[in-house]
Design an enzyme around this catalytic site. Structure first.
Site, PDB file in Angstrom:
ATOM      1  N   ASP A   1     -19.596  51.902   1.643  1.00  0.00           N
ATOM      2  CA  ASP A   1     -18.782  50.700   1.897  1.00  0.00           C
ATOM      3  C   ASP A   1     -18.770  49.826   0.647  1.00  0.00           C
ATOM      4  O   ASP A   1     -19.526  50.044  -0.298  1.00  0.00           O
ATOM      5  CB  ASP A   1     -19.293  49.916   3.111  1.00  0.00           C
ATOM      6  CG  ASP A   1     -20.770  49.548   3.007  1.00  0.00           C
ATOM      7  OD1 ASP A   1     -21.262  49.330   1.878  1.00  0.00           O
ATOM      8  OD2 ASP A   1     -21.436  49.476   4.043  1.00  0.00           O
TER       9      ASP A   1
ATOM     10  N   ASP B   1     -47.636  39.069  32.635  1.00  0.00           N
ATOM     11  CA  ASP B   1     -46.211  38.719  32.491  1.00  0.00           C
ATOM     12  C   ASP B   1     -45.621  39.189  31.165  1.00  0.00           C
ATOM     13  O   ASP B   1     -44.468  38.914  30.866  1.00  0.00           O
ATOM     14  CB  ASP B   1     -46.009  37.207  32.642  1.00  0.00           C
ATOM     15  CG  ASP B   1     -46.699  36.406  31.534  1.00  0.00           C
ATOM     16  OD1 ASP B   1     -47.477  37.020  30.753  1.00  0.00           O
ATOM     17  OD2 ASP B   1     -46.482  35.181  31.451  1.00  0.00           O
ATOM     18  N   GLY B   2     -46.408  39.918  30.341  1.00  0.00           N
ATOM     19  CA  GLY B   2     -45.916  40.416  29.055  1.00  0.00           C
ATOM     20  C   GLY B   2     -46.388  39.620  27.857  1.00  0.00           C
ATOM     21  O   GLY B   2     -46.241  40.061  26.716  1.00  0.00           O
ATOM     22  N   GLU B   3     -46.965  38.438  28.089  1.00  0.00           N
ATOM     23  CA  GLU B   3     -47.506  37.644  26.982  1.00  0.00           C
ATOM     24  C   GLU B   3     -48.728  38.343  26.410  1.00  0.00           C
ATOM     25  O   GLU B   3     -49.451  39.047  27.106  1.00  0.00           O
ATOM     26  CB  GLU B   3     -47.892  36.258  27.492  1.00  0.00           C
ATOM     27  CG  GLU B   3     -48.404  35.311  26.421  1.00  0.00           C
ATOM     28  CD  GLU B   3     -48.788  33.951  26.989  1.00  0.00           C
ATOM     29  OE1 GLU B   3     -49.566  33.249  26.322  1.00  0.00           O
ATOM     30  OE2 GLU B   3     -48.315  33.599  28.089  1.00  0.00           O
TER      31      GLU B   3
ATOM     32  N   LYS C   1     -13.985  50.553   4.055  1.00  0.00           N
ATOM     33  CA  LYS C   1     -13.823  50.626   5.505  1.00  0.00           C
ATOM     34  C   LYS C   1     -13.395  49.276   6.081  1.00  0.00           C
ATOM     35  O   LYS C   1     -13.662  48.225   5.504  1.00  0.00           O
ATOM     36  CB  LYS C   1     -15.121  51.068   6.171  1.00  0.00           C
ATOM     37  CG  LYS C   1     -16.251  50.037   6.067  1.00  0.00           C
ATOM     38  CD  LYS C   1     -17.542  50.519   6.699  1.00  0.00           C
ATOM     39  CE  LYS C   1     -18.637  49.462   6.514  1.00  0.00           C
ATOM     40  NZ  LYS C   1     -19.939  49.907   7.037  1.00  0.00           N
TER      41      LYS C   1
ATOM     42  N   THR D   1     -26.365  53.185  13.288  1.00  0.00           N
ATOM     43  CA  THR D   1     -25.757  54.152  14.206  1.00  0.00           C
ATOM     44  C   THR D   1     -25.308  55.411  13.477  1.00  0.00           C
ATOM     45  O   THR D   1     -24.923  56.390  14.112  1.00  0.00           O
ATOM     46  CB  THR D   1     -24.528  53.533  14.903  1.00  0.00           C
ATOM     47  OG1 THR D   1     -23.532  53.225  13.923  1.00  0.00           O
ATOM     48  CG2 THR D   1     -24.912  52.266  15.656  1.00  0.00           C
TER      49      THR D   1
END
Length: 310
Positions: free
Chosen positions: A169, A38-40, A192, A223
């Site tokens: 910034d 289950d990903g555990e 900005k 980004t």
């Protein structure tokens, strides 16, 4: 008797962890992960850590598995009777959420600090936190390293005339002033306004960049929207060249395309986060030697003041 020093790494940070261990003069211990359908998952050490000083290395950038691996490994080391556990977190994920900027929001950085302390950490070592006050979220020692020691040497080797340091910034103005003060250069700041996260509404420039070689300084590039917009702005204002330096290469979304198409001559980052793509515009400097030096000093109970430039 000298205390044994052991190194272990999360799965996402193996390359940097191996380099840190190499520069320290040690090697990585083996960690195995029991995976459930289950990903555990459950990590376990393949050697005894009883009575040892344990360094657990891993950046906590998303997805959350990177954080959970570190927390589970820390809990395992504590329950296996490690004498001292230091979490070495080159990039402290969720660090941008250091305060409430609107109602009904979490302070994720404080939550992460609480989880790390609850898992059994005795000390935390990290680099270029997004906000310095995050150190105060911990009730254990925090060694906050700065990549300036790595970047300053690189900037000097460029041997640029008419050098000017810029902040993309207002939040990075203090960092830019520190670099400029050490290098004896001028400072310019890009101001900005955002519509929402990762989307800039407009940007203005404070200062003169005409015929200057500009280096933009930031703690991370996500980004790359702010960085590339700032590069375009200073270039339009008459800058001779523009480069960027950022400690943490988060580089999400279409950031690589933006950087490649931008006015930037190069983007210089460290390896706190593994980069996904190689490109001639992106240069990676290793932070491993600095972390190894500081870890050695901590193990020997020595001062680390001389590891800082600015």
């Amino acid at each position: 008797m000298n205390q044994k020093v052991l190194f272990f790494s999360t799965r996402s940070g193996l390359k940097l962890s191996e380099s840190i261990a190499y520069h320290y003069g040690n090697f990585l211990g083996k960690v195995r992960f029991l995976e459930f359908s289950d990903g555990e998952y459950s990590p376990f050490f393949e050697q005894s850590v009883r009575g040892s000083r344990v360094f657990l290395i891993g950046s906590t950038f998303p997805p959350v598995d990177n954080l959970m691996e570190l927390l589970l490994m820390c809990d395992a080391a504590r329950r296996a009777s490690a004498h001292n556990i230091t979490l070495v977190i080159p990039y402290f994920g969720w660090g941008r959420q250091d305060h409430k900027d609107k109602p009904r929001t979490p302070i994720a950085a404080k939550l992460i600090a609480n989880l790390m302390m609850a898992s059994g950490a005795n000390r935390v070592m990290t680099m270029d936190l997004h906000a310095d006050q995050i150190q105060g979220f911990f009730d254990i020692p925090v060694d906050h390293l700065y990549a300036s020691r790595i970047f300053i040497n690189y900037i000097k080797k460029l041997n640029l005339d008419q050098l000017t340091i810029a902040s993309p910034d207002m939040g990075g103005a203090k960092r830019a002033r520190s670099y400029a003060g050490y290098l004896g250069t001028d400072v310019v700041i890009c101001y900005k306004e955002r519509k929402k996260a990762n989307e800039i509404e407009f940007m203005n420039l404070i200062g003169n960049v005409k015929e200057k070689n500009i280096i933009l300084i930031d703690d991370m590039v996500d980004t790359a929207g702010t960085l590339t917009e700032a590069a375009s702005l200073v270039k339009k204002q008459g800058a001779k060249s523009v480069r960027a330096i950022a400690t943490h290469p988060v580089l999400s979304g279409n950031s690589y395309e933006r950087i490649i198409k931008s006015s930037l001559e190069e983007l210089v980052v460290t390896d706190t986060i593994p980069i996904k793509k190689n490109h001639e515009k992106i240069k990676v400097l290793s932070c491993a030697p600095l972390f190894a030096e500081v870890m050695q000093s901590i193990h020997n109970d020595e001062s680390i003041s001389n590891k800082f430039i600015i």
